[in-house]
Design a protein around this motif. Structure first.
Motif, PDB file in Angstrom:
ATOM      1  N   CYS A  25       0.808  -1.227   0.000  1.00 19.07           N
ATOM      2  CA  CYS A  25       0.000   0.000   0.000  1.00 19.07           C
ATOM      3  C   CYS A  25       0.839   1.274   0.000  1.00 19.07           C
ATOM      4  O   CYS A  25       0.282   2.378  -0.040  1.00 19.07           O
ATOM      5  CB  CYS A  25      -0.983   0.003   1.164  1.00 19.07           C
ATOM      6  N   LYS A  26       2.163   1.136  -0.004  1.00 13.62           N
ATOM      7  CA  LYS A  26       3.006   2.321  -0.179  1.00 13.62           C
ATOM      8  C   LYS A  26       2.916   2.806  -1.625  1.00 13.62           C
ATOM      9  O   LYS A  26       3.233   3.951  -1.919  1.00 13.62           O
ATOM     10  CB  LYS A  26       4.454   2.022   0.208  1.00 13.62           C
ATOM     11  N   ASN A  27       2.494   1.920  -2.520  1.00 12.00           N
ATOM     12  CA  ASN A  27       2.322   2.260  -3.929  1.00 12.00           C
ATOM     13  C   ASN A  27       0.946   2.900  -4.156  1.00 12.00           C
ATOM     14  O   ASN A  27      -0.018   2.578  -3.464  1.00 12.00           O
ATOM     15  CB  ASN A  27       2.437   1.003  -4.801  1.00 12.00           C
ATOM     16  N   VAL A  28       0.869   3.766  -5.141  1.00 12.50           N
ATOM     17  CA  VAL A  28      -0.424   4.366  -5.491  1.00 12.50           C
ATOM     18  C   VAL A  28      -1.348   3.255  -5.987  1.00 12.50           C
ATOM     19  O   VAL A  28      -0.972   2.456  -6.845  1.00 12.50           O
ATOM     20  CB  VAL A  28      -0.264   5.450  -6.571  1.00 12.50           C
ATOM     21  N   HIS A  29      -2.528   3.197  -5.414  1.00 13.47           N
ATOM     22  CA  HIS A  29      -3.526   2.188  -5.777  1.00 13.47           C
ATOM     23  C   HIS A  29      -4.896   2.740  -5.411  1.00 13.47           C
ATOM     24  O   HIS A  29      -5.014   3.816  -4.826  1.00 13.47           O
ATOM     25  CB  HIS A  29      -3.254   0.865  -5.047  1.00 13.47           C
ATOM     26  N   GLY A  30      -5.947   2.023  -5.746  1.00 14.69           N
ATOM     27  CA  GLY A  30      -7.284   2.520  -5.479  1.00 14.69           C
ATOM     28  C   GLY A  30      -8.209   1.486  -4.881  1.00 14.69           C
ATOM     29  O   GLY A  30      -7.900   0.295  -4.862  1.00 14.69           O
ATOM     30  N   HIS A  31      -9.340   1.991  -4.386  1.00 19.27           N
ATOM     31  CA  HIS A  31     -10.362   1.140  -3.779  1.00 19.27           C
ATOM     32  C   HIS A  31     -11.742   1.595  -4.222  1.00 19.27           C
ATOM     33  O   HIS A  31     -11.950   2.770  -4.522  1.00 19.27           O
ATOM     34  CB  HIS A  31     -10.311   1.230  -2.248  1.00 19.27           C
ATOM     35  N   SER A  32     -12.660   0.664  -4.231  1.00 21.60           N
ATOM     36  CA  SER A  32     -14.082   0.964  -4.398  1.00 21.60           C
ATOM     37  C   SER A  32     -14.665   1.019  -2.992  1.00 21.60           C
ATOM     38  O   SER A  32     -15.042   0.001  -2.420  1.00 21.60           O
ATOM     39  CB  SER A  32     -14.775  -0.127  -5.215  1.00 21.60           C
ATOM     40  N   TYR A  33     -14.673   2.219  -2.418  1.00 21.05           N
ATOM     41  CA  TYR A  33     -15.123   2.395  -1.039  1.00 21.05           C
ATOM     42  C   TYR A  33     -16.640   2.329  -0.947  1.00 21.05           C
ATOM     43  O   TYR A  33     -17.354   2.779  -1.847  1.00 21.05           O
ATOM     44  CB  TYR A  33     -14.667   3.747  -0.490  1.00 21.05           C
ATOM     45  N   LYS A  34     -17.101   1.785   0.173  1.00 20.81           N
ATOM     46  CA  LYS A  34     -18.526   1.803   0.531  1.00 20.81           C
ATOM     47  C   LYS A  34     -18.622   2.464   1.891  1.00 20.81           C
ATOM     48  O   LYS A  34     -17.931   2.059   2.829  1.00 20.81           O
ATOM     49  CB  LYS A  34     -19.092   0.388   0.571  1.00 20.81           C
ATOM     50  N   LEU A  35     -19.453   3.479   1.990  1.00 22.31           N
ATOM     51  CA  LEU A  35     -19.610   4.229   3.225  1.00 22.31           C
ATOM     52  C   LEU A  35     -21.045   4.106   3.716  1.00 22.31           C
ATOM     53  O   LEU A  35     -21.979   4.438   2.990  1.00 22.31           O
ATOM     54  CB  LEU A  35     -19.262   5.702   2.991  1.00 22.31           C
ATOM     55  N   SER A  36     -21.214   3.616   4.940  1.00 18.59           N
ATOM     56  CA  SER A  36     -22.522   3.557   5.594  1.00 18.59           C
ATOM     57  C   SER A  36     -22.569   4.671   6.618  1.00 18.59           C
ATOM     58  O   SER A  36     -21.702   4.747   7.501  1.00 18.59           O
ATOM     59  CB  SER A  36     -22.719   2.217   6.311  1.00 18.59           C
ATOM     60  N   VAL A  37     -23.575   5.521   6.514  1.00 22.90           N
ATOM     61  CA  VAL A  37     -23.740   6.651   7.425  1.00 22.90           C
ATOM     62  C   VAL A  37     -25.022   6.430   8.219  1.00 22.90           C
ATOM     63  O   VAL A  37     -26.104   6.337   7.641  1.00 22.90           O
ATOM     64  CB  VAL A  37     -23.816   7.986   6.651  1.00 22.90           C
ATOM     65  N   THR A  38     -24.887   6.344   9.543  1.00 27.43           N
ATOM     66  CA  THR A  38     -26.041   6.138  10.412  1.00 27.43           C
ATOM     67  C   THR A  38     -26.197   7.335  11.334  1.00 27.43           C
ATOM     68  O   THR A  38     -25.260   7.719  12.035  1.00 27.43           O
ATOM     69  CB  THR A  38     -25.877   4.844  11.245  1.00 27.43           C
ATOM     70  N   VAL A  39     -27.393   7.909  11.310  1.00 27.99           N
ATOM     71  CA  VAL A  39     -27.729   9.029  12.188  1.00 27.99           C
ATOM     72  C   VAL A  39     -28.909   8.606  13.056  1.00 27.99           C
ATOM     73  O   VAL A  39     -29.583   7.614  12.772  1.00 27.99           O
ATOM     74  CB  VAL A  39     -28.088  10.300  11.388  1.00 27.99           C
ATOM     75  N   PHE A  40     -29.145   9.367  14.141  1.00 29.90           N
ATOM     76  CA  PHE A  40     -30.329   9.064  14.927  1.00 29.90           C
ATOM     77  C   PHE A  40     -30.993  10.331  15.429  1.00 29.90           C
ATOM     78  O   PHE A  40     -30.391  11.390  15.529  1.00 29.90           O
ATOM     79  CB  PHE A  40     -30.039   8.080  16.068  1.00 29.90           C
ATOM     80  N   GLY A  41     -32.259  10.157  15.706  1.00 29.13           N
ATOM     81  CA  GLY A  41     -33.080  11.251  16.205  1.00 29.13           C
ATOM     82  C   GLY A  41     -34.514  10.758  16.330  1.00 29.13           C
ATOM     83  O   GLY A  41     -34.790   9.578  16.127  1.00 29.13           O
ATOM     84  N   GLN A  42     -35.400  11.664  16.652  1.00 29.57           N
ATOM     85  CA  GLN A  42     -36.807  11.304  16.787  1.00 29.57           C
ATOM     86  C   GLN A  42     -37.569  11.697  15.524  1.00 29.57           C
ATOM     87  O   GLN A  42     -37.332  12.773  14.967  1.00 29.57           O
ATOM     88  CB  GLN A  42     -37.418  11.981  18.005  1.00 29.57           C
ATOM     89  N   PRO A  43     -38.470  10.838  15.076  1.00 30.22           N
ATOM     90  CA  PRO A  43     -39.292  11.196  13.916  1.00 30.22           C
ATOM     91  C   PRO A  43     -40.087  12.473  14.210  1.00 30.22           C
ATOM     92  O   PRO A  43     -40.521  12.700  15.338  1.00 30.22           O
ATOM     93  CB  PRO A  43     -40.227  10.005  13.752  1.00 30.22           C
ATOM     94  N   ILE A  44     -40.261  13.287  13.190  1.00 34.16           N
ATOM     95  CA  ILE A  44     -41.019  14.535  13.324  1.00 34.16           C
ATOM     96  C   ILE A  44     -42.456  14.190  13.664  1.00 34.16           C
ATOM     97  O   ILE A  44     -43.110  13.391  12.981  1.00 34.16           O
ATOM     98  CB  ILE A  44     -40.913  15.364  12.033  1.00 34.16           C
ATOM     99  N   LYS A  45     -42.962  14.779  14.745  1.00 39.99           N
ATOM    100  CA  LYS A  45     -44.291  14.445  15.274  1.00 39.99           C
ATOM    101  C   LYS A  45     -45.406  15.325  14.719  1.00 39.99           C
ATOM    102  O   LYS A  45     -46.568  14.979  14.807  1.00 39.99           O
ATOM    103  CB  LYS A  45     -44.265  14.550  16.800  1.00 39.99           C
ATOM    104  N   ASP A  46     -45.043  16.465  14.184  1.00 40.74           N
ATOM    105  CA  ASP A  46     -46.015  17.428  13.667  1.00 40.74           C
ATOM    106  C   ASP A  46     -46.596  16.921  12.348  1.00 40.74           C
ATOM    107  O   ASP A  46     -45.914  16.897  11.322  1.00 40.74           O
ATOM    108  CB  ASP A  46     -45.320  18.781  13.471  1.00 40.74           C
ATOM    109  N   ASN A  47     -47.890  16.532  12.366  1.00 34.18           N
ATOM    110  CA  ASN A  47     -48.485  15.944  11.162  1.00 34.18           C
ATOM    111  C   ASN A  47     -48.768  16.967  10.061  1.00 34.18           C
ATOM    112  O   ASN A  47     -49.213  16.609   8.984  1.00 34.18           O
ATOM    113  CB  ASN A  47     -49.727  15.127  11.489  1.00 34.18           C
TER     114      ASN A  47
END
Length: 149
Positions: A25-47
């Motif tokens: 990996c000292k050599n230039v090379h590449g990857h097909s990255y996959k990024l999972s982003v997880t957030v949290f909060g409360q669902p909006i209650k105002d209908n």
């Protein structure tokens, strides 16, 4: 209602080199990255709210991650700006290549820390970043959890 986690998946292609590393990996090379982003909060209650029942609109989360991460890193080559790779970076830039110089060794571990900071800054106050998973290969990934940082 309680907190709900929402996860969105992203993918991008990035090249890098690990200066001073004692393996291939000292050599230039590449990857097909996959990024999972997880957030949290409360669902909006105002209908009467257009986003009623959502923690965050997936489209809004996608916009943040695309602007901060995917559009920046996709088809770029990443080098630590504090290494001799800056000479190679300049040569590539002069030839029209997309090169990023970062303040860290561009490992999955360091990239996921960088990504977490960028995403946290853009989230609405009511939404918190829970975790990131950056998959470099089919069998290798780095994870970041807010609860541990």
């Amino acid at each position: 209602m309680g907190n709900i986690r929402i996860t969105k998946l992203f993918s991008f292609e990035t090249g890098h080199a690990l200066y001073g590393y004692d393996g291939k990996c000292k050599n230039v090379h590449g990857h097909s990255y996959k990024l999972s982003v997880t957030v949290f909060g409360q669902p909006i209650k105002d209908n009467t709210h257009v986003k009623f029942g959502m923690v965050i609109d997936f489209t809004d989360l996608k916009k943040i991650v695309k602007e901060e991460i995917v559009d920046v890193f996709d088809h770029a080559t990443v080098f630590n700006k504090n290494t001799p790779h800056v000479e190679l970076a300049k040569e590539l830039k002069d030839r029209g290549h997309n090169v990023l110089l970062v303040n860290y060794q561009p490992t999955s571990e360091m990239m996921v820390i960088d990504f977490a900071e960028k995403i946290k800054k853009r989230l609405p106050k009511s939404i918190q970043l829970h975790s990131l998973k950056l998959q470099e290969t089919e069998s290798s990934y780095a994870e970041w959890y807010a609860s541990e940082n």
